[in-house]
Each structure stands twice: as C-alpha cells, then as structure tokens.
Design a protein around this motif. Structure first.
Motif, PDB file in Angstrom:
ATOM      1  N   ALA A  31       0.822  -1.210   0.000  1.00 55.34           N
ATOM      2  CA  ALA A  31       0.000   0.000   0.000  1.00 55.34           C
ATOM      3  C   ALA A  31       0.856   1.260   0.000  1.00 55.34           C
ATOM      4  N   HIS A  32       1.961   1.262   0.776  1.00 53.96           N
ATOM      5  CA  HIS A  32       2.776   2.475   0.840  1.00 53.96           C
ATOM      6  C   HIS A  32       3.511   2.722  -0.475  1.00 53.96           C
ATOM      7  N   ASP A  33       3.808   1.634  -1.247  1.00 51.58           N
ATOM      8  CA  ASP A  33       4.422   1.811  -2.564  1.00 51.58           C
ATOM      9  C   ASP A  33       3.433   2.454  -3.530  1.00 51.58           C
ATOM     10  N   LEU A  34       2.181   2.007  -3.469  1.00 49.24           N
ATOM     11  CA  LEU A  34       1.150   2.596  -4.320  1.00 49.24           C
ATOM     12  C   LEU A  34       0.904   4.053  -3.944  1.00 49.24           C
ATOM     13  N   GLU A  35       0.990   4.353  -2.658  1.00 54.38           N
ATOM     14  CA  GLU A  35       0.808   5.737  -2.220  1.00 54.38           C
ATOM     15  C   GLU A  35       1.902   6.631  -2.790  1.00 54.38           C
ATOM     16  N   GLN A  36       3.136   6.108  -2.857  1.00 55.48           N
ATOM     17  CA  GLN A  36       4.224   6.884  -3.454  1.00 55.48           C
ATOM     18  C   GLN A  36       3.967   7.138  -4.933  1.00 55.48           C
ATOM     19  N   LEU A  37       3.458   6.123  -5.633  1.00 56.16           N
ATOM     20  CA  LEU A  37       3.129   6.302  -7.044  1.00 56.16           C
ATOM     21  C   LEU A  37       2.020   7.334  -7.215  1.00 56.16           C
ATOM     22  N   ASP A  38       1.027   7.282  -6.334  1.00 56.66           N
ATOM     23  CA  ASP A  38      -0.070   8.248  -6.406  1.00 56.66           C
ATOM     24  C   ASP A  38       0.447   9.683  -6.358  1.00 56.66           C
ATOM     25  N   GLN A  39       1.533   9.892  -5.625  1.00 59.97           N
ATOM     26  CA  GLN A  39       2.059  11.241  -5.436  1.00 59.97           C
ATOM     27  C   GLN A  39       2.824  11.754  -6.653  1.00 59.97           C
ATOM     28  N   VAL A  40       3.335  10.844  -7.502  1.00 63.39           N
ATOM     29  CA  VAL A  40       4.160  11.291  -8.635  1.00 63.39           C
ATOM     30  C   VAL A  40       3.466  11.156  -9.984  1.00 63.39           C
ATOM     31  N   VAL A  41       2.423  10.328 -10.060  1.00 58.29           N
ATOM     32  CA  VAL A  41       1.743  10.123 -11.343  1.00 58.29           C
ATOM     33  C   VAL A  41       0.970  11.378 -11.742  1.00 58.29           C
ATOM     34  N   VAL A  42       1.130  11.764 -13.005  1.00 56.54           N
ATOM     35  CA  VAL A  42       0.408  12.912 -13.556  1.00 56.54           C
ATOM     36  C   VAL A  42      -0.512  12.403 -14.660  1.00 56.54           C
ATOM     37  N   CYS A  43      -1.775  12.774 -14.605  1.00 58.48           N
ATOM     38  CA  CYS A  43      -2.744  12.305 -15.590  1.00 58.48           C
ATOM     39  C   CYS A  43      -2.808  13.254 -16.783  1.00 58.48           C
ATOM     40  N   GLU A  44      -2.789  12.684 -17.989  1.00 50.97           N
ATOM     41  CA  GLU A  44      -2.779  13.449 -19.232  1.00 50.97           C
ATOM     42  C   GLU A  44      -4.074  13.201 -19.999  1.00 50.97           C
ATOM     43  N   GLY A  45      -4.655  14.274 -20.539  1.00 53.19           N
ATOM     44  CA  GLY A  45      -5.850  14.121 -21.349  1.00 53.19           C
ATOM     45  C   GLY A  45      -7.057  14.785 -20.712  1.00 53.19           C
ATOM     46  N   PRO A  46      -8.232  14.600 -21.336  1.00 52.12           N
ATOM     47  CA  PRO A  46      -8.454  13.658 -22.437  1.00 52.12           C
ATOM     48  C   PRO A  46      -7.855  14.139 -23.755  1.00 52.12           C
ATOM     49  N   HIS A  47      -7.357  13.165 -24.529  1.00 57.93           N
ATOM     50  CA  HIS A  47      -6.896  13.417 -25.884  1.00 57.93           C
ATOM     51  C   HIS A  47      -7.960  12.901 -26.844  1.00 57.93           C
ATOM     52  N   HIS A  48      -8.253  13.682 -27.849  1.00 62.70           N
ATOM     53  CA  HIS A  48      -9.207  13.257 -28.868  1.00 62.70           C
ATOM     54  C   HIS A  48      -8.444  12.717 -30.071  1.00 62.70           C
ATOM     55  N   ALA A  49      -9.134  12.025 -30.959  1.00 61.48           N
ATOM     56  CA  ALA A  49      -8.478  11.415 -32.117  1.00 61.48           C
ATOM     57  C   ALA A  49      -7.624  12.449 -32.842  1.00 61.48           C
ATOM     58  N   GLY A  50      -6.343  12.125 -33.008  1.00 59.99           N
ATOM     59  CA  GLY A  50      -5.424  13.037 -33.677  1.00 59.99           C
ATOM     60  C   GLY A  50      -4.601  13.891 -32.738  1.00 59.99           C
ATOM     61  N   ASP A  51      -4.957  13.924 -31.438  1.00 57.56           N
ATOM     62  CA  ASP A  51      -4.171  14.685 -30.458  1.00 57.56           C
ATOM     63  C   ASP A  51      -2.899  13.914 -30.101  1.00 57.56           C
ATOM     64  N   PHE A  52      -1.802  14.653 -29.883  1.00 59.23           N
ATOM     65  CA  PHE A  52      -0.517  14.028 -29.576  1.00 59.23           C
ATOM     66  C   PHE A  52      -0.314  13.874 -28.070  1.00 59.23           C
ATOM     67  N   LEU A  53       0.260  12.734 -27.703  1.00 49.49           N
ATOM     68  CA  LEU A  53       0.705  12.514 -26.327  1.00 49.49           C
ATOM     69  C   LEU A  53       2.147  12.985 -26.184  1.00 49.49           C
ATOM     70  N   PHE A  54       2.981  12.666 -27.171  1.00 44.73           N
ATOM     71  CA  PHE A  54       4.341  13.208 -27.248  1.00 44.73           C
ATOM     72  C   PHE A  54       4.805  13.181 -28.697  1.00 44.73           C
ATOM     73  N   HIS A  55       5.888  13.928 -28.965  1.00 39.69           N
ATOM     74  CA  HIS A  55       6.424  14.052 -30.321  1.00 39.69           C
ATOM     75  C   HIS A  55       7.845  13.496 -30.393  1.00 39.69           C
ATOM     76  N   THR A  56       8.246  13.104 -31.590  1.00 39.03           N
ATOM     77  CA  THR A  56       9.633  12.723 -31.830  1.00 39.03           C
ATOM     78  C   THR A  56      10.554  13.875 -31.432  1.00 39.03           C
ATOM     79  N   GLY A  57      11.587  13.558 -30.666  1.00 43.04           N
ATOM     80  CA  GLY A  57      12.540  14.579 -30.248  1.00 43.04           C
ATOM     81  C   GLY A  57      12.235  15.208 -28.911  1.00 43.04           C
ATOM     82  N   ASP A  58      11.023  14.989 -28.375  1.00 47.88           N
ATOM     83  CA  ASP A  58      10.711  15.510 -27.043  1.00 47.88           C
ATOM     84  C   ASP A  58      11.670  14.904 -26.022  1.00 47.88           C
ATOM     85  N   ARG A  59      12.092  15.710 -25.076  1.00 49.76           N
ATOM     86  CA  ARG A  59      12.962  15.204 -24.014  1.00 49.76           C
ATOM     87  C   ARG A  59      12.236  14.132 -23.211  1.00 49.76           C
TER      88      ARG A  59
END
Length: 249
Positions: free
Chosen positions: A33-61
């Motif tokens: 449980a404490h490992d999952l709690e650590q993940l909860d603190q660092v995970v960032v949610c992205e979206g919603p993305h619609h068809a054709g929206d980019f999550l990341f691009h070639t060359g992004d760091r």
C-alpha cells in the motif's frame, strides 16, 4: 446538473493508482500500500486526448513513461520521404515510451486513435522505486519483451495472411487480459494503419479479411470483427498456446 463527458473523464483521471482497475496490467502484482501511495504522489494524468491529439512528439525530451488509461494510441515515425511508419497500437494498461530511455528523447510520435487518457510516470522517481522493488523492475523488462513479440508479428518472413492472423490473435489476447471479449474486436485503427504496421497494403488486408471470412474464421462488419474459429486462426498465425492454458480452448 449532469456531468459532461469531459467532466466525467477528468473525474476518472483524479482516481489514484491504488483504486485503478488497470493497476495489475501496468503495475506488478504484490506492491504494498505504501508503494502505491508513493506512485499516487508522482503520477500525472494526461488528457483527455481526442483522435489526432498528440501525447508526445519525436525529439521531445524523455521525462516519463506513459500508461494508457482509456482509449488507444498509435506510435509512429515519419521517414525521410515523408511516409508514416507505424510502430504499434497501445491499449489500456500498456506502457509507452520505453524506447526513449537510452537516447534521452522520444524516437517516435504518439497520437490518440479515439478519445483517450494516459498516466505520466516520471522516470526518475520510477527508477528510484524500481531499485528497491524487483517486481517493478521485472514489469519493465516484461514490457520490453512484449515489444519484441510485436516485431515478430510484423516480420517480413511471414506471409500476409500469417501476419494478419497473428495481429488479430494478439489483439484478442490483449483485450481478453483487460476483461473484454476475446472474440469481438472493435478496431480503433483504420485498415490502412493495420496495413502500414504489418508492412502490407490496404488492399491486401481487405483481401485477407475476405478470405478469412469465406473460410469461416471471422465475420467482418466495417471495423467490427468477430472471431468465429480462434483455434484455426491461431494455427494460421503459428501462435503457440500459453503453457498455463488459454480462454481460446
């Protein structure tokens, strides 16, 4: 007042890893449980993305891995002649971005195929956690192994029908792991994308689907495909049944 579709998705994104129904797909079983709690603190949610929206691009760091939460994405590159080369299709619970770890930047684009969301897993924190959690490190290696399986499916050494059969069986297996029917497939990608991924033409895909249908292996209705005879389709794909059995039997 009723929630809009976007509001509903945003509410879903605020759910924690510890409550996510996909937890056992993108994270190893047995995390405390404490490992999952650590993940909860660092995970960032992205979206919603619609068809054709980019999550990341070639060359992004490269800063994070991405776990698909809902919908689906495709990853691809553009060659020197301006032609798209598809690397893969990514379903809920699957990890994206592993290819960027060594070069430190993304080697492909990732774009949503339909309304989709993803969780960003900051790699520095994830790496620190994996050093003391062998289960987490093992999960990353498992994902790398899956990428090798995808390369085998696309191998030019296999015939067009073998490649398409393997693609359908692989998709069926992945959907079954997520609690969906392994026989009823909804293709979020157009046939031209499947053809690109398998190094075939769209016409070849259409002919092969028609042949499979005439042989009673599948039925096709636009992007809806029903797998009628999975054992024969697996045989056509030279697909080995897992040692622990399969729901296809």
């Amino acid at each position: 007042m009723a929630q809009s579709g976007t509001d509903s998705i945003q509410l879903e994104l605020r759910q924690k890893c510890s409550l996510c129904s996909l937890q056992e797909l993108c994270l190893p079983r047995g995390l405390h449980a404490h490992d999952l709690e650590q993940l909860d603190q660092v995970v960032v949610c992205e979206g919603p993305h619609h068809a054709g929206d980019f999550l990341f691009h070639t060359g992004d760091r490269f800063r994070a891995l991405f776990a698909v939460r809902s919908g689906s994405y495709k990853s691809y590159t553009i060659d020197r002649d301006g032609r798209e080369q598809i690397w893969g299709f990514h379903l809920p619970g699957e990890i994206m971005g592993l290819d960027a770890i060594h070069p430190g930047q993304h080697l492909c684009d990732a774009v949503a195929l339909d309304t989709s969301t993803a969780c960003s897993l900051p790699f520095d924190q994830l790496s620190a956690m994996s050093s003391r959690l062998p289960e987490l490190r093992s999960q990353i290696f498992k994902t790398l192994s899956k990428n090798l399986t995808e390369q085998i499916i696309r191998s030019n050494e296999n015939s067009a029908e073998e490649r398409l059969a393997a693609f359908l069986v692989d998709l069926s297996t992945r959907l079954q792991e997520r609690g969906f029917s392994e026989r009823d497939l909804h293709l979020s990608m157009p046939r031209r994308d499947i053809a690109n991924y398998l190094h075939l033409t769209a016409e070849t895909i259409s002919r092969s689907l028609a042949r499979f249908q005439s042989e009673g292996l599948i039925s096709v209705d636009h992007r809806e495909i029903h797998l009628l005879d999975l054992p024969k389709l697996m045989k056509r794909a030279h697909w080995e049944t897992p040692a622990n059995g399969s729901s296809f039997d």
